[in-house]
Enzyme design. Structure first.
Site, PDB file in Angstrom:
ATOM      1  N   ASP A 331       0.714  -1.284   0.179  1.00  0.00           N
ATOM      2  CA  ASP A 331       0.015   0.021   0.035  1.00  0.00           C
ATOM      3  C   ASP A 331       0.816   0.817  -0.448  1.00  0.00           C
ATOM      4  O   ASP A 331       1.433   1.604   0.511  1.00  0.00           O
ATOM      5  CB  ASP A 331      -1.065  -0.228   0.900  1.00  0.00           C
ATOM      6  N   GLU A 525      12.699   1.282   7.065  1.00  0.00           N
ATOM      7  CA  GLU A 525      11.935   0.371   7.546  1.00  0.00           C
ATOM      8  C   GLU A 525      11.736   0.151   4.928  1.00  0.00           C
ATOM      9  O   GLU A 525      11.709  -1.102   5.014  1.00  0.00           O
ATOM     10  CB  GLU A 525      10.075   1.406   7.199  1.00  0.00           C
TER      11      GLU A 525
END
Length: 596
Positions: A331, A525
């Protein structure tokens, strides 16, 4: 594998069935289904006012706050505020109201350090490069800063929280991701097992089993607003890895009913039957979340996008496609868009994704092996038969002989999605094609495809796509779980060139992570594969520090390739900065819990 070179072949693949079940929507109109039933956290007048007033930069902040009083009392107070003529569009007015009635995010957690953490796990002794070995020890230390225990009050008064209570402590990803996340946890667990933290791992697996008992699947994350969508189904794979490490068959026996319950959810509520080029009907899986309203944690972003929909487009279908993309973990990405970088063209529920079906194939194989180990011969045979059906379906529907790789299939257009995505090679990961035996001719074609797509040239790692859409699951971003899956896919190939590419990609990814750690004292991340930097933009939120799955993948690569990996030249700068890590850990813990 039956391979037929014909550009018209894709036209022979037709969708036979595609629909929502009662379990997904219960017959209720899609437009009326929010992310959860809470009138505080998932829909309603207070949520809309708080988000519209832009009280916080991140939409997630409000829906992570704990209520100080009962929800009905808070809503009455809000109605009184509105009736008194207060300017509800004022950030100052709404901030005052929220400060009165809510506690800040993170107040539901206790900082917790794992009791099974030990100073130096065995696998690090086999890392040849001393700089990488020392760095590995510091990455191993990060588990202590990411440990969280949920306060007992969440169990006693769950209606005051958006947090989903779980009985055992967790390792969280980091940053804004204060709670557990489903597929993140798989790579966290891989790292924990290398860190010999089997007690922490068993607790986290037990938490997920509790979630399956409650919802029938593992939610996307540990909040009520995630409870109507899942993420890639990796619980069975995590249990398999735990079993391989511990031989704890008693635990596996305990959670096997939940593993089968989750598998049945995906096969019942996320299935699609298609006719392949072999003219047979094949059952595959897709992401399909039945939610027709904006996501609470990204409410403003969804509302803004919905306002720009073309006339005649159903907003509820748009929101369902957005939630389904979140269920994929990607996403967002051009992978789900009908038109380039236009989020309003999102069509996730039309796509039959390669990676999801590879995960399902791996789950079926793991369930077969664990069932056999537990003496459940009939169940083992049934799951093995499911593996064989899955391979046949991947061959008949997802393989593109023209491209020499597997491609997502679009059920609306009747065509493959003929664009490069990292997931295109994932059937190599567990040899989920043909008869389950690696075929050098097929895998050689996959290597040729990667070279043709020019995706092996980036110093910072393997790109997610070649589309510079501005979305975070697109170029130039590289993501830890995809690096792991790509490297493992190539490493297990009988093709020597694929094995060499796997080792080279591992070295590049280590260089990127190590270099950024030396410079920033943090694990991130995601990273930019062009520059080797952590990216500063792309997606709905800023790049996050922590970071659970990044740590797990790095530890895995140090374990797998530690005998040949070498620290990049920046290692000369490592010595004077690595000793600062304990201070960084304390600060990170304070940030995650909202103490600073």
């Amino acid at each position: 594998m039956a391979c037929h070179r014909c550009s018209l072949l894709l036209l022979y693949v037709t969708v036979v069935f595609h629909g929502h079940t009662a379990a997904q929507g219960g017959g209720e109109d899609l437009a009326n289904i929010a992310a959860c039933d809470s009138e505080i956290y998932c829909s309603g007048r207070l949520l809309e006012a708080a988000q519209n007033a832009h009280v916080f930069n991140d939409s997630k902040t409000f829906v992570d706050m704990k209520m100080k009083s009962e929800g009905d009392e808070i809503l009455r107070a809000f109605d009184a505020l509105a009736a008194g003529g207060a300017n509800l569009s004022s950030a100052e007015v709404m901030r005052g109201f929220l400060d009165q009635w809510f506690d800040p995010p993170g107040s539901e957690f206790e900082v917790w350090q794992p009791t099974d953490w030990r100073d130096s796990p065995e696998f690090l002794n086999h890392v040849a490069d001393s700089s990488l070995r020392e760095w590995g020890r510091h990455v191993h230390q990060l588990w202590k800063s990411l440990g969280r225990n949920i306060k007992p009050d969440v169990r006693a008064r769950p209606h005051l929280y958006s947090l989903l209570y779980v009985p055992h402590p967790v390792i969280v990803p980091g940053g804004r991701f204060r709670e557990f996340y489903y597929w993140d946890t798989y790579w966290i667990i891989r790292g924990l097992l290398l860190s010999e933290m089997t007690e922490t791992t068993r607790g986290m697996l037990s938490n997920f089993a509790e979630m399956v008992k409650r919802f029938g699947f593992v939610p996307n994350g540990g909040r009520v607003y995630y409870s109507r969508r899942s993420q890639p189904p990796v619980l069975t794979l995590a249990v398999r890895d735990y079993l391989d490490k511990t031989n704890d068959t008693v635990f596996v026996q305990t959670v096997m009913p939940q593993l089968e319950m989750e598998y049945n959810f995906w096969m019942r509520d996320r299935n699609v039957t298609v006719r392949g080029r072999d003219n047979g009907q094949h059952v595959l899986n897709q992401y399909r979340s039945f939610i027709g309203k904006s996501r609470p944690e990204s409410w403003r972003e969804d509302e803004d996008a919905a306002r720009s929909l073309q006339s005649g487009t159903d907003p509820a279908e748009f929101h369902a496609n957005v939630a389904s993309a979140c269920e994929s973990g990607w996403d967002f990405s051009s992978r789900w868009y009908a038109h380039g970088d236009d989020v309003t063209s999102i069509r996730t529920t039309d796509i039959i994704p390669v990676d999801l079906n590879v995960f399902m194939c791996a789950c079926e194989a793991a369930l077969a092996n664990m069932s056999l180990l537990l003496g459940r011969g009939e169940a083992a045979a049934q799951y093995q038969a499911a593996v064989e059906r899955r391979r046949a379906a991947i061959d008949a529907v997802l393989w593109s002989d023209q491209q020499g790789v597997w491609l997502d299939y679009n059920s609306a257009t009747g065509q493959h999605t003929d664009r490069f995505y990292a997931s295109n090679i994932f059937p190599l990961y567990n040899t989920c094609y043909g008869d389950g035996t690696a075929q050098a001719d097929i895998e050689g074609r996959v290597v040729d495809y990667l070279k043709k797509e020019s995706v092996l040239i980036y110093p910072g790692g393997f790109p997610t796509s070649r589309v510079p859409s501005g979305e975070q699951w697109d170029f130039p971003n590289g993501w830890p779980p995809l690096q792991h899956l790509v490297i493992e896919s190539l490493a297990g190939s009988p093709v020597r060139e694929a094995q060499r590419l796997a080792q080279d990609l591992a070295q590049r990814w280590i260089n990127t992570n190590y270099g950024q750690f030396v410079r920033t004292q943090a694990m991130w991340e995601k990273y930019d594969v062009e520059t080797g930097e952590h990216p500063g933009s792309g997606g709905e939120y800023d790049v996050q520090v922590g970071f659970g799955w990044t740590n797990g993948v790095v530890l895995h690569l140090l374990d797998k390739y530690g005998h040949v990996l070498r620290a990049p030249p920046a290692s000369t700068a490592a010595a004077p900065v690595l000793h600062l890590v304990p201070l960084i850990l304390n600060l990170t813990a304070a940030v995650i819990t909202g103490q600073v």
